[in-house]
Design an enzyme around this catalytic site. Structure first.
Site, short mmCIF file in Angstrom:
data_model
loop_
_atom_site.label_atom_id
_atom_site.label_comp_id
_atom_site.label_asym_id
_atom_site.label_seq_id
_atom_site.Cartn_x
_atom_site.Cartn_y
_atom_site.Cartn_z
CG HIS A 163 -34.82 48.86 -6.49
ND1 HIS A 163 -34.86 50.23 -6.42
CD2 HIS A 163 -34.76 48.55 -7.81
CE1 HIS A 163 -34.84 50.74 -7.64
NE2 HIS A 163 -34.77 49.75 -8.50
CG ASN A 196 -41.92 33.78 1.05
OD1 ASN A 196 -41.85 33.49 2.22
ND2 ASN A 196 -43.08 33.88 0.39
CE LYS A 230 -48.42 78.25 31.74
NZ LYS A 230 -48.68 77.53 33.02
CB VAL A 232 -29.99 76.92 44.67
CG1 VAL A 232 -31.11 77.91 45.03
CG2 VAL A 232 -30.45 75.50 44.93
NE ARG A 257 -34.12 67.93 -6.25
CZ ARG A 257 -34.06 67.39 -7.46
NH1 ARG A 257 -33.08 66.54 -7.75
NH2 ARG A 257 -34.95 67.68 -8.38
#
Length: 518
Positions: A274, A418, A135, A63, A212
């Site tokens: 890939h 598959n 804020k 505090v 990029r």
């Protein structure tokens, strides 16, 4: 009346210089604890927080700033007479600039902090001041990142204040910062109780690299990494040579290291193209494992990604060097190997990765974005015990076949569904990925495998990532010379498939686990 700045930072990078410049511009500085001590030692005049609030800091610092004289100074709107009247009536002086960064929660967590230490590193006053100031950004400038100090000083020097555009940008940055901070705390506390599937998910990532473009040049992209770094990840890999990684490089490399992670017992080389493996080889030496992976599909490996789970030696480097590869990833490289690989190969991306942390990486969840949502699942890292597999046919698998089936089953998990793969016990021979029907995948895998010669003599076996829905595949498989099959089982036509295998003398094993990969 001099403008006031409130400065309270854990990261004191550049704060003395910034504060000195502020005082030269006529600002009055309020500070707390360690920050005040740092500024005092630098000869910068400051006001202690207690001098403003007339209230002592207490409870080990828990505090100190949670006070109306602080938050009123941050939140009071300068364009509303009632706000100004209240500030005057209660002796609240405006605070026009806030510089705060938070307790080092993340750093303490990475250092292995105890539960009690982590709780003490949850900042309360800091986020409260940041949010109040952000804020009220119409009037208050708020900083949480030392990299923004210079920009703000330049504007203050030129105009006496920052622009509204700057204050808006800094406010947005504050809320990203506090959201990330809170997300990490939420994750930590949830993990402490083993929370599963919470009512909302709080994820936080930081920029690793601005790319990029994405999959295609017309797509913008950024590479973010987890706030708590994963050692066995492309984000943490050390790049030793080559061009910056692209979007597709990162995705493919991630897929490749996930495959390599499952092959730990022997030196293994994974070649990927890939998102699908085009060659996996395992042997007693990394050089021989490379030979197997390369020979598995010497065409598809061109322009691919290669992961080696042992140090790259000179002999292996000599064999890789003539081939066009996008990326090579390994735990280490001998000095000679690195020299060979980089000679006339300035664009070849060479990455060094901490393989000792591979097992720990399996604990991460997988996240897949969809329009309007996010799919979250555990990784497919189930521990399978071959002793629990079932021989479904009358024909039993030989010891050599069983070793090949184990290798095939481990490999097919990474083929897009598959998925069909043909292997022997040390090398992939044919991969049939991602077709809309399993017949097509079988044909592709068998055609590729046939380039390696007589499949029966090669000890070839076949793995399917999910069950065979019809027995028609078995006719093609038998014709190609395959002598053993491994698959999950579970089709209503399993018996037809088993009967077809028995007809051809093919051994078939059911694993009772499927490995779809979409």
């Amino acid at each position: 009346m001099a403008k006031r700045a409130l400065i309270s930072v854990s990261d004191k990078t550049g704060i003395a210089s910034f504060s000195s410049n502020l005082t030269q511009l006529g600002w009055e500085i309020i500070s707390t604890g360690g920050t005040k001590k740092t500024l005092d030692e630098a000869g910068i005049k400051t006001l202690a927080i207690e001098e403003v609030t007339d209230f002592p800091e207490m409870m080990d610092g828990r505090v100190k700033t949670l006070h109306p004289l602080i938050h009123g100074g941050l939140l009071g709107r300068r364009d509303i007479p009632e706000h100004l009247e209240a500030m005057t009536a209660h002796n609240i002086q405006p605070i026009d600039l806030v510089v705060v960064n938070l307790y080092p929660f993340k750093e303490t967590l990475l250092a292995g902090g105890s539960y009690d230490e982590m709780i003490e590193k949850i900042d309360i006053g800091g986020p409260s001041m940041l949010r109040s100031a952000a804020k009220n950004h119409a009037f208050v400038t708020v900083l949480t990142d030392p990299s923004d100090y210079e920009k703000v000083l330049i504007e203050l020097s030129k105009n006496g204040e920052t622009t509204l555009e700057t204050r808006k940008a800094l406010a947005a940055k504050v809320f990203r910062h506090t959201a990330s901070y809170d997300a990490l705390i939420a994750q930590y506390l949830g993990n402490q109780i083993g929370e599963k599937d919470p009512e909302s998910t709080t994820l936080t990532y930081g920029v690793n690299q601005r790319l990029r473009y994405g999959e295609n040049p017309q797509q913008g992209a950024v590479f973010y990494q987890t706030a708590l770094p994963t050692s066995y990840s492309i984000a943490e890999a050390k790049q030793l040579n080559g061009k910056v990684l692209s979007f597709n490089n990162i995705r493919d490399a991630d897929a490749a290291i996930k495959i390599a992670r499952d092959f730990t017992e022997k030196p293994t080389v994974v070649a990927l193209k890939h998102m699908n493996p085009c060659g996996i080889g395992t042997a007693d030496s990394i050089e021989k494992a490379w030979d197997y992976a390369y020979e598995a599909d010497s065409v598809s490996i061109f322009g691919g990604i290669v992961v080696l789970n042992r140090e790259v030696d000179a002999a292996t480097a000599e064999k890789m060097h003539p081939i066009f590869l996008e990326i090579i990833i390994a735990p280490s490289y001998s000095e000679e190997a690195l020299k060979i690989l980089t000679t006339k190969k300035k664009n070849l991306r060479i990455l060094q990765l901490d393989f000792s942390q591979a097992e720990a990486s399996k604990k991460e969840m997988e996240y897949t974005g969809v329009l309007g949502g996010l799919l979250v699942q555990q990784q497919d890292v189930i521990e399978e015990n071959p002793e629990n597999w079932t021989v479904a046919t009358q024909t039993q698998a030989s010891t050599q076949q069983f070793e090949a089936l184990k290798f095939a089953w481990k490999a097919v998990k990474f083929v897009k569904a598959n998925g069909i793969i043909v292997t022997n016990e040390h090398q992939t021979l044919g991969v049939g990925p991602g077709q809309t029907n399993r017949v097509g995948s079988v044909k592709i895998a068998l055609e590729a495998a046939a380039t390696h010669g007589n499949l029966t003599e090669n000890g070839a076996v076949l793995a399917s990532d999910a069950f065979f829905p019809f027995a028609d595949n078995i006719d093609e498989i038998a014709k190609a010379g395959i002598t053993a099959i491994i698959q999950p089982g579970g089709s209503i036509r399993d018996q037809e498939v088993i009967d077809a295998c028995d007809k051809y003398g093919i051994a078939m094993i059911f694993t009772n686990v499927r490995h779809f990969r979409h």
